[in-house]
Design an enzyme around this catalytic site. Structure first.
Site, PDB file in Angstrom:
ATOM      1  N   PRO A   1       2.504   4.948   1.189  1.00  0.00           N
ATOM      2  CA  PRO A   1       3.087   5.339   2.490  1.00  0.00           C
ATOM      3  C   PRO A   1       2.038   5.917   3.430  1.00  0.00           C
ATOM      4  CG  PRO A   1       4.395   6.189   0.651  1.00  0.00           C
ATOM      5  CD  PRO A   1       3.134   5.655   0.061  1.00  0.00           C
ATOM      6  N   GLY A   2       2.214   5.632   4.721  1.00  0.00           N
ATOM      7  CA  GLY A   2       1.374   6.255   5.736  1.00  0.00           C
ATOM      8  C   GLY A   2       0.071   5.562   6.025  1.00  0.00           C
ATOM      9  N   VAL A   3      -0.131   4.338   5.476  1.00  0.00           N
ATOM     10  CA  VAL A   3      -1.410   3.657   5.736  1.00  0.00           C
ATOM     11  C   VAL A   3      -1.315   2.719   6.944  1.00  0.00           C
ATOM     12  CG1 VAL A   3      -2.252   3.800   3.370  1.00  0.00           C
ATOM     13  CG2 VAL A   3      -0.865   1.846   4.058  1.00  0.00           C
ATOM     14  N   GLY A   4      -0.128   2.636   7.580  1.00  0.00           N
ATOM     15  CA  GLY A   4      -0.013   1.875   8.825  1.00  0.00           C
ATOM     16  C   GLY A   4       0.485   0.465   8.662  1.00  0.00           C
ATOM     17  N   LYS A   5       1.301   0.210   7.643  1.00  0.00           N
ATOM     18  CA  LYS A   5       1.800  -1.167   7.415  1.00  0.00           C
ATOM     19  C   LYS A   5       2.738  -1.596   8.549  1.00  0.00           C
ATOM     20  CE  LYS A   5       3.520  -0.144   3.354  1.00  0.00           C
ATOM     21  NZ  LYS A   5       3.125   1.258   3.232  1.00  0.00           N
ATOM     22  N   THR A   6       3.688  -0.725   8.893  1.00  0.00           N
ATOM     23  CA  THR A   6       4.662  -1.064   9.939  1.00  0.00           C
ATOM     24  C   THR A   6       4.000  -1.171  11.311  1.00  0.00           C
ATOM     25  OG1 THR A   6       6.398   0.042   8.682  1.00  0.00           O
ATOM     26  CG2 THR A   6       6.842  -0.383  11.005  1.00  0.00           C
TER      27      THR A   6
ATOM     28  N   LYS B   1      -7.944   3.346  -6.952  1.00  0.00           N
ATOM     29  CA  LYS B   1      -8.461   4.381  -7.859  1.00  0.00           C
ATOM     30  C   LYS B   1      -9.821   4.898  -7.390  1.00  0.00           C
ATOM     31  CE  LYS B   1      -5.973   2.667 -11.912  1.00  0.00           C
ATOM     32  NZ  LYS B   1      -6.068   1.996 -13.219  1.00  0.00           N
TER      33      LYS B   1
ATOM     34  N   GLY C   1       0.827  -1.201   0.000  1.00  0.00           N
ATOM     35  CA  GLY C   1       0.000   0.000   0.000  1.00  0.00           C
ATOM     36  C   GLY C   1       0.855   1.241   0.000  1.00  0.00           C
TER      37      GLY C   1
ATOM     38  N   SER D   1      -3.759   2.155 -18.456  1.00  0.00           N
ATOM     39  CA  SER D   1      -5.179   2.278 -18.095  1.00  0.00           C
ATOM     40  C   SER D   1      -5.769   3.635 -18.491  1.00  0.00           C
ATOM     41  CB  SER D   1      -5.346   2.067 -16.587  1.00  0.00           C
ATOM     42  OG  SER D   1      -4.627   3.040 -15.870  1.00  0.00           O
TER      43      SER D   1
END
Length: 772
Positions: free
Chosen positions: A355-360, A719, A353, A676
């Protein structure tokens, strides 16, 4: 020669057996035995002795006794102070019980006596000499039989008496002696003794060898101890503290207690022996010491117990993260399987995803919910294979790779291991680190992971690996094949509001030293921060803006202007300045030659304006906006399709030869590429040619073929979130992507209208004002 004696008193013996011709002292204490003995002494001093089969039985009966024993004469009887009788007996001959009578006071038996034959033929003489030869060797080897005894046995002429005396001096069990006593045939008795003496000789030889080996080992140990003590004294004289001795003892103990496999332990102890022999100043000494330290520092058996409580895990995941339902569901599935089956290989998840979506932070929550240790390794910029596998010990400054370093840091064999930014690995002349990662992430191989520095197989099968990435396209196929990809597209506006309230604002208040009573964030301020001061899929930018507001408030409070600050839409403008972004990127009015496309970028979904301008000219096609090769080909394909619609558009045959076409994608400094944008370019072209405006609330995504078919695309969820942020209402998507609509958050689906299409004509009918 046989003779029958009747009513002979019986004396059972425990753990003892008397041969004929033997003279022996016996202590008698049992009441019935004493009575039998007294009866014998009052008559002819004769008594029959037989051994008990089980010496633990206090009052033996007929079945507890051997039927063959010795008829003896009692030579002397003495009463001891403790009440027992000590008698001196002399064996007369063998006897066999033929009748057994239990009397009130003692037991009597009828006995058939057997006298040994005194005749001696050549075979008997040969057997006696063989027995004597073995007996003499045995006496010398065992040191238990004196030379006088050996000589006295050699002087015996009678074969039977000779055999009995030899048997009496051998260390046989009572049962084995009873077997010899039961042999009435003298030759058979002598033959049996030859075999038993031969066996005893072999046992003695083996004992000697074992004793010799033990002695040698003890001498070697004593020698080593003596030399070590000397070394201690020498080192002390040289001014060294205990030298290596204490250190080596400590390392040896740590190796034994580490729990490493036997093969690895052998290697460690071998290296320790080498280290012990090397001088302290040697360069190799430090290398070996470092290697042993790494081996004992690694966790080989230490592990944490998994917390398999689904409810607790769900509470922790919901506490730390809003949204992300798919990821949470996968973790809870893993825990459920662990609860049903005690052993399972750790899954290898890849959270993808922007950056900043909370993966870590999600990986940390997973570790907490499982009650496991957490360790993170950043792979961004790693381009050397030895970063993963370690350096060989032959190199100066060699170290294990990041995987082994992470395991040492974790201290357990089952941590949650985060491989951060796995898509940022690259390769050069020093090797391909992504290829080295294949063994780490392959469940079929990682139970014997080999690090170049450690050189011994290390078990990674119980580790739960979680990788994070922004872009799947840069991860090599074989590596991606080993991971379970979970996409995190980004957050909706409602989710961002909840995240700001529950996580970001409390965190920034603490970091900036503010109390809840000193600052109040109104809902309108949070919404404005999301809409007008950030434009992202994640929440990292939102966190920075909240931090900026907190710093401004801290300054106000410290300067004494106010003790409490309420942040609303008005104060937000005063603190952060005018709005940086216009909420939504949708056009304010319908325009000719401008279509809104949807793009999937490294920071999530976004909108893309495509503009077309027609001018009189010679049929040139001009593409601007820093487009990639794929997007340029999409533009040429779209133009060819539009040219095929000349009749539908009522165009002259030479229309395209007399007009130059300029296709531009704004934000020209930003590179753009991807398959696309076909239908968006075609729509903008038809709009410009037919002078029909494109509906401002419509966005679209899909590739086009020369025949006008609309091909499926990827990243529909991302999207759609971008379209939702931009304020679009209708999205045109390929028919084949209709199945992906279910992955889109419900609150986004409710506010967007999805129009699946198969052909470009359907796109034009929906997108153009007035239809096509």
């Amino acid at each position: 020669m046989t003779e029958i004696k009747k009513n002979v008193p019986l004396l059972p013996l425990r753990g003892l057996l008397v041969f004929p011709s033997m003279v022996l002292h016996i202590d008698v204490g049992r009441k019935r035995s004493v009575a039998a003995l007294e009866h014998a002494m009052m008559n002819d001093n004769k008594i029959f002795l037989t051994a008990q089969k089980d010496l633990r039985i206090e009052l033996p009966e007929k079945e507890d006794l051997y039927m063959i024993g010795t008829y003896v004469s009692v030579k002397q009887m003495l009463k001891l102070p403790n009440g027992t009788l000590r008698i001196l007996v002399e064996g007369i001959c063998r006897g066999k019980i033929i009748n057994y009578q239990e009397n009130e006071d003692f037991t009597t038996v009828d006995v058939e006596l057997h006298e040994d034959s005194k005749e001696k033929d050549a075979e008997t003489e040969a057997l006696m000499r063989t027995v004597m030869n073995y007996f003499e060797k045995y006496g010398k080897a065992s040191n238990k039989i004196t030379m006088e005894t050996i000589q006295s046995v050699a002087d015996i002429e009678e074969p039977g008496r000779f055999a009995d005396i030899v048997a009496s001096h051998l260390p046989f069990k009572v049962s084995e002696k009873q077997e010899i006593l039961s042999m009435f045939n003298v030759k058979k008795r002598l033959d049996h003794l030859v075999i038993r003496l031969h066996d005893e000789q072999e046992v003695l030889d083996l004992e000697k060898k074992i004793t010799s080996k033990v002695k040698q080992a003890m001498e070697r140990t004593q020698k080593e101890y003596y030399l070590r003590e000397q070394m201690k004294v020498i080192q002390a004289e040289l001014g060294e503290r205990e030298g290596k001795t204490g250190e080596i003892a400590d390392l040896r103990k740590r190796i034994e207690e580490s729990g490493m496999p036997e093969s690895t332990k052998k290697v460690a102890l071998k290296e320790l022996d080498r280290y012990e022999k090397l001088p302290a100043a040697s360069a190799e000494s430090g290398v070996i010491r470092n290697y042993i330290e790494w081996l004992v520092a690694l966790p080989w058996k230490e592990k944490t117990e998994d917390r398999l409580d689904i409810k607790v895990a769900e509470e922790i995941l919901n506490r730390d993260h809003d949204g992300l339902e798919k990821v949470k569901e996968r973790i809870l599935e893993y825990l459920s399987v662990r609860q049903l089956k005690n052993s399972i290989r750790g899954p290898i998840l890849c959270l993808v995803g922007p950056p900043g979506v909370g993966k870590t932070s999600l990986a940390k929550s997973i570790a907490e919910s499982l009650n496991r240790k957490f360790v993170r390794v950043s792979l961004g910029g790693v381009r050397d294979e030895s970063e993963i596998r370690g350096h060989r010990r032959t190199y100066v400054g060699a170290m294990p790779g990041r995987i082994i370093q992470g395991m040492k840091k974790a201290g357990t064999i089952n941590p949650v291991f985060l491989l951060d930014e796995i898509d940022k690995m690259s390769n050069d002349f020093r090797g391909d680190p992504s290829a080295a990662m294949l063994e780490v992430l392959d469940p079929e191989q990682n139970h014997t992971f080999s690090d170049h520095y450690i050189e011994e197989p290390y078990d990674l099968s119980q580790v739960m690996f979680i990788a994070t990435a922004n872009d799947l396209s840069t991860i090599p196929g074989p590596l991606l094949d080993r991971m379970e990809v979970i996409s995190i597209a980004g957050y909706t506006e409602i989710e961002k509001i909840n995240i700001a309230k529950n996580h970001l604002i409390p965190k920034q208040l603490e970091e900036n030293g503010l109390k809840k009573s000193q600052i109040v964030f109104k809902d309108e301020a949070i919404v404005d921060l999301i809409r007008y001061y950030t434009r992202e899929a994640g929440v990292r930018g939102l966190q920075r803006q909240i931090a900026a507001v907190c710093r401004k408030v801290a300054k106000i409070i410290v300067s004494g202007e106010r003790k409490r600050v309420t942040v609303n839409s008005k104060t937000l403008v005063e603190m952060l300045g005018k709005h940086r972004y216009r909420y939504g990127q949708a056009e304010l009015e319908n325009q000719v030659g401008v279509a809104t496309g949807l793009a999937y970028t490294s920071v999530g979904g976004d909108t893309l304006q495509i503009e077309v301008s027609l001018t009189p000219g010679k049929g040139k096609l001009l593409l601007t906006g820093k487009l990639g090769d794929v997007m340029k080909e999409s533009a040429q394909t779209a133009l060819s399709y539009v040219r095929s619609l000349s009749d539908r558009l009522n165009l002259d045959a030479d229309y395209f030869e007399q007009h130059d076409i300029h296709i531009h994608v704004p934000e020209g400094a930003v590179p753009k590429d991807g398959p696309s944008a076909g239908i968006t370019i075609a729509t903008a072209l038809v709009s410009a040619i037919s002078n029909k405006p494109v509906k401002k609330e419509v966005g679209m995504t899909g590739e086009i073929t020369l025949r006008g078919r609309v091909l499926p695309i990827g990243g529909l969820k991302e999207k759609s979130l971008g379209a939702h942020r931009a304020g679009l209402k209708t999205i045109i998507i390929p028919q084949d992507n209709e199945r992906d609509i279910d992955d889109i958050p419900e609150q986004v689906r409710e506010q967007l209208t999805f129009k699946p299409v198969k052909t470009a004509e359907e796109v034009l009918k929906i997108a153009l004002v007035g239809g096509f």
